[in-house]
Design an enzyme around this catalytic site. Sequence first.
Site, PDB file in Angstrom:
ATOM      1  N   LYS A 154      49.325  44.666  29.691  1.00  0.00           N
ATOM      2  CA  LYS A 154      48.412  43.580  30.071  1.00  0.00           C
ATOM      3  C   LYS A 154      47.265  43.467  29.073  1.00  0.00           C
ATOM      4  O   LYS A 154      46.725  42.400  28.850  1.00  0.00           O
ATOM      5  CB  LYS A 154      47.812  43.846  31.458  1.00  0.00           C
ATOM      6  CG  LYS A 154      48.828  43.938  32.577  1.00  0.00           C
ATOM      7  CD  LYS A 154      49.101  42.573  33.141  1.00  0.00           C
ATOM      8  CE  LYS A 154      49.944  42.571  34.400  1.00  0.00           C
ATOM      9  NZ  LYS A 154      51.042  43.507  34.444  1.00  0.00           N
ATOM     10  N   ARG A 172      31.535  32.918  45.663  1.00  0.00           N
ATOM     11  CA  ARG A 172      31.786  34.226  45.068  1.00  0.00           C
ATOM     12  C   ARG A 172      30.563  34.695  44.293  1.00  0.00           C
ATOM     13  O   ARG A 172      29.733  33.891  43.874  1.00  0.00           O
ATOM     14  CB  ARG A 172      32.978  34.164  44.080  1.00  0.00           C
ATOM     15  CG  ARG A 172      34.324  33.878  44.728  1.00  0.00           C
ATOM     16  CD  ARG A 172      34.819  35.079  45.510  1.00  0.00           C
ATOM     17  NE  ARG A 172      36.109  34.828  46.144  1.00  0.00           N
ATOM     18  CZ  ARG A 172      36.252  34.247  47.345  1.00  0.00           C
ATOM     19  NH1 ARG A 172      35.188  33.846  48.037  1.00  0.00           N
ATOM     20  NH2 ARG A 172      37.458  34.093  47.857  1.00  0.00           N
ATOM     21  N   TYR A 192      46.802  44.662  47.087  1.00  0.00           N
ATOM     22  CA  TYR A 192      45.942  45.079  45.969  1.00  0.00           C
ATOM     23  C   TYR A 192      44.726  45.832  46.513  1.00  0.00           C
ATOM     24  O   TYR A 192      44.400  46.936  46.051  1.00  0.00           O
ATOM     25  CB  TYR A 192      45.499  43.858  45.151  1.00  0.00           C
ATOM     26  CG  TYR A 192      44.413  44.197  44.174  1.00  0.00           C
ATOM     27  CD1 TYR A 192      44.640  45.111  43.153  1.00  0.00           C
ATOM     28  CD2 TYR A 192      43.142  43.633  44.293  1.00  0.00           C
ATOM     29  CE1 TYR A 192      43.620  45.453  42.274  1.00  0.00           C
ATOM     30  CE2 TYR A 192      42.129  43.971  43.414  1.00  0.00           C
ATOM     31  CZ  TYR A 192      42.368  44.876  42.412  1.00  0.00           C
ATOM     32  OH  TYR A 192      41.361  45.220  41.547  1.00  0.00           O
ATOM     33  N   SER A 232      46.272  44.167  39.031  1.00  0.00           N
ATOM     34  CA  SER A 232      45.064  43.643  39.688  1.00  0.00           C
ATOM     35  C   SER A 232      45.176  42.209  40.215  1.00  0.00           C
ATOM     36  O   SER A 232      44.149  41.576  40.448  1.00  0.00           O
ATOM     37  CB  SER A 232      43.875  43.743  38.729  1.00  0.00           C
ATOM     38  OG  SER A 232      44.098  42.921  37.611  1.00  0.00           O
ATOM     39  N   LEU A 272      38.890  31.855  38.076  1.00  0.00           N
ATOM     40  CA  LEU A 272      38.269  30.533  38.049  1.00  0.00           C
ATOM     41  C   LEU A 272      37.579  30.204  36.724  1.00  0.00           C
ATOM     42  O   LEU A 272      37.795  29.130  36.157  1.00  0.00           O
ATOM     43  CB  LEU A 272      37.266  30.427  39.208  1.00  0.00           C
ATOM     44  CG  LEU A 272      36.511  29.103  39.295  1.00  0.00           C
ATOM     45  CD1 LEU A 272      37.478  27.951  39.534  1.00  0.00           C
ATOM     46  CD2 LEU A 272      35.455  29.165  40.401  1.00  0.00           C
ATOM     47  N   PHE A 288      40.903  25.336  45.110  1.00  0.00           N
ATOM     48  CA  PHE A 288      41.678  25.823  46.260  1.00  0.00           C
ATOM     49  C   PHE A 288      40.870  25.719  47.555  1.00  0.00           C
ATOM     50  O   PHE A 288      40.232  26.679  47.967  1.00  0.00           O
ATOM     51  CB  PHE A 288      42.113  27.276  46.033  1.00  0.00           C
ATOM     52  CG  PHE A 288      43.063  27.468  44.877  1.00  0.00           C
ATOM     53  CD1 PHE A 288      44.026  26.523  44.566  1.00  0.00           C
ATOM     54  CD2 PHE A 288      43.002  28.625  44.109  1.00  0.00           C
ATOM     55  CE1 PHE A 288      44.911  26.710  43.509  1.00  0.00           C
ATOM     56  CE2 PHE A 288      43.882  28.829  43.047  1.00  0.00           C
ATOM     57  CZ  PHE A 288      44.832  27.868  42.744  1.00  0.00           C
ATOM     58  N   PHE A 313      40.409  52.290  34.164  1.00  0.00           N
ATOM     59  CA  PHE A 313      40.510  50.846  34.421  1.00  0.00           C
ATOM     60  C   PHE A 313      41.948  50.396  34.604  1.00  0.00           C
ATOM     61  O   PHE A 313      42.192  49.342  35.181  1.00  0.00           O
ATOM     62  CB  PHE A 313      39.920  50.064  33.232  1.00  0.00           C
ATOM     63  CG  PHE A 313      38.450  50.280  33.027  1.00  0.00           C
ATOM     64  CD1 PHE A 313      37.523  49.517  33.716  1.00  0.00           C
ATOM     65  CD2 PHE A 313      37.988  51.260  32.167  1.00  0.00           C
ATOM     66  CE1 PHE A 313      36.168  49.717  33.530  1.00  0.00           C
ATOM     67  CE2 PHE A 313      36.630  51.472  31.987  1.00  0.00           C
ATOM     68  CZ  PHE A 313      35.716  50.694  32.663  1.00  0.00           C
ATOM     69  N   ASN A 323      33.115  39.458  41.284  1.00  0.00           N
ATOM     70  CA  ASN A 323      33.872  38.636  40.328  1.00  0.00           C
ATOM     71  C   ASN A 323      33.387  38.817  38.893  1.00  0.00           C
ATOM     72  O   ASN A 323      32.412  38.177  38.483  1.00  0.00           O
ATOM     73  CB  ASN A 323      33.812  37.169  40.742  1.00  0.00           C
ATOM     74  CG  ASN A 323      34.636  36.911  41.982  1.00  0.00           C
ATOM     75  OD1 ASN A 323      34.335  37.454  43.048  1.00  0.00           O
ATOM     76  ND2 ASN A 323      35.680  36.131  41.843  1.00  0.00           N
ATOM     77  N   GLY A 336      44.627  34.043  51.787  1.00  0.00           N
ATOM     78  CA  GLY A 336      43.932  35.318  51.619  1.00  0.00           C
ATOM     79  C   GLY A 336      42.543  35.217  51.014  1.00  0.00           C
ATOM     80  O   GLY A 336      41.888  36.240  50.806  1.00  0.00           O
TER      81      GLY A 336
HETATM   82  N1  UDP Z   1      39.805  29.207  42.495  1.00  0.00           N
HETATM   83  C1  UDP Z   1      40.131  27.865  42.499  1.00  0.00           C
HETATM   84  N2  UDP Z   1      41.064  27.417  41.616  1.00  0.00           N
HETATM   85  C2  UDP Z   1      41.681  28.234  40.729  1.00  0.00           C
HETATM   86  C3  UDP Z   1      41.340  29.619  40.716  1.00  0.00           C
HETATM   87  C4  UDP Z   1      40.394  30.068  41.624  1.00  0.00           C
HETATM   88  O1  UDP Z   1      39.598  27.089  43.290  1.00  0.00           O
HETATM   89  O2  UDP Z   1      42.541  27.764  39.959  1.00  0.00           O
HETATM   90  C5  UDP Z   1      38.805  29.718  43.450  1.00  0.00           C
HETATM   91  C6  UDP Z   1      39.340  30.783  44.395  1.00  0.00           C
HETATM   92  O3  UDP Z   1      39.885  30.189  45.545  1.00  0.00           O
HETATM   93  C7  UDP Z   1      38.092  31.598  44.689  1.00  0.00           C
HETATM   94  C8  UDP Z   1      37.257  31.477  43.432  1.00  0.00           C
HETATM   95  O4  UDP Z   1      37.785  30.350  42.721  1.00  0.00           O
HETATM   96  O5  UDP Z   1      37.370  31.026  45.741  1.00  0.00           O
HETATM   97  C9  UDP Z   1      37.330  32.682  42.541  1.00  0.00           C
HETATM   98  O6  UDP Z   1      38.697  33.004  42.365  1.00  0.00           O
HETATM   99  P1  UDP Z   1      39.184  34.082  41.329  1.00  0.00           P
HETATM  100  O7  UDP Z   1      40.684  34.084  41.353  1.00  0.00           O
HETATM  101  O8  UDP Z   1      38.520  33.842  40.021  1.00  0.00           O
HETATM  102  O9  UDP Z   1      38.613  35.456  41.871  1.00  0.00           O
HETATM  103  P2  UDP Z   1      38.798  36.179  43.312  1.00  0.00           P
HETATM  104  O10 UDP Z   1      37.589  35.798  44.100  1.00  0.00           O
HETATM  105  O11 UDP Z   1      40.077  35.723  43.913  1.00  0.00           O
HETATM  106  O12 UDP Z   1      38.798  37.615  42.937  1.00  0.00           O
END
Ligand code: UDP
Length: 332
Positions: free
Chosen positions: A36, A222, A142, A78, A191, A209, A74, A171, A283
């Site tokens: 990765k 977040r 996870y 993930s 994101l 989302f 690390f 985050n 989730g």
């Molecule tokens: N998110 C989104 N569209 C995307 C990717 C993420 O709306 O293409 C939203 C996701 O639902 C969350 C936030 O962005 O509320 C942060 O998501 P990310 O996957 O970066 O981190 P996570 O909080 O899941 O660890």
Amino acid sequence: MARYLVTGGAGYVGSHTVLALLDRGDEVVVLDDLSKGHRGAVAAGAKLVQGRCDDRAALADAFAQGPFEAVLHFAALSLVGDSMRDPMRYIGENLGGVAAVAGAAAKAGCRKFVLSSTAALFGFPERIPIDEEQRLEPVSAYGESKLVCERALSWAERVHGLRFAALRYFNAAGADPAGRAGEDHDPETHLVPLAIGAALGTRPPLTVFGTDYETPDGTCIRDYVHVTDLAEAHLRVLPLLDHRSVRYNLGNGTGYSVKQVLETVGQVAGRPVPHAFGPRREGDPASLVASSARLRADTGWTPRFPALEDIVRTAWAWHAAHPQGYGDRTTG
Ligand code: UDP
């Protein structure tokens, strides 16, 4: 000056922590199988041992480069969504990695261990901000995999006297302010890099989302913390391991919604982020914001880049300079 073993040092948070260690004059050996991570993410001043954490020969090679003051672990799988398709792989590999590395550390006489843990330990939290007293109830394999890693380390402590710090990241975002490292996942699910890629035109328009969460603007909130600040937190906890094991929640303590992130990326980019609105991602809790009061009080850690704009600006600079990331992607 001391020498450290950093597993996963070719990955996102790992590579930034390697830079932080080298910047203060320490020596670093990276153990990474590059499945990765990226060769180009390993700082020139670090030595790379290429191999898996559960490979005895690779571990022996790595520990032969010691003695190490501490191991920073690390290396892990993930991706939350991925973990729900193959939960046993996540739990098996992540726990297996910790067991192998902590076991080898204890055998080599190294008794300090820092674990990358996660806000996913808390599942759908009862209260915001989330402090260390909250219930640990992961809602993904996870999250569970990291919970069992934390628990496993307490046995290494009891039996071998290995002290550990479990840092529950919220985050991670942003890139090295000097432009030496950045974020490059494949697939990318986060994101900030997806929004930046959409604005740069290197990725498709972003899908938000869910817009019906119980938050002020309906999108998820977040706690985005600069990866360089995360790295710094690892250095800050090391002296504590002379005395005791610790667990800390690690975030800025401020929440931003998905819409606010898109606005900020748009401001930094100088053009709006192309996006559409879609359904919720399974989730996803409505809000995840850390209380890092305990970490701040115990170590004096304070984020140097608490503002979302600075986080996005450093990420933008890296992606604009590296539109193909580290340039070694085989897919996507
Ligand atoms: N998110 C989104 N569209 C995307 C990717 C993420 O709306 O293409 C939203 C996701 O639902 C969350 C936030 O962005 O509320 C942060 O998501 P990310 O996957 O970066 O981190 P996570 O909080 O899941 O660890």
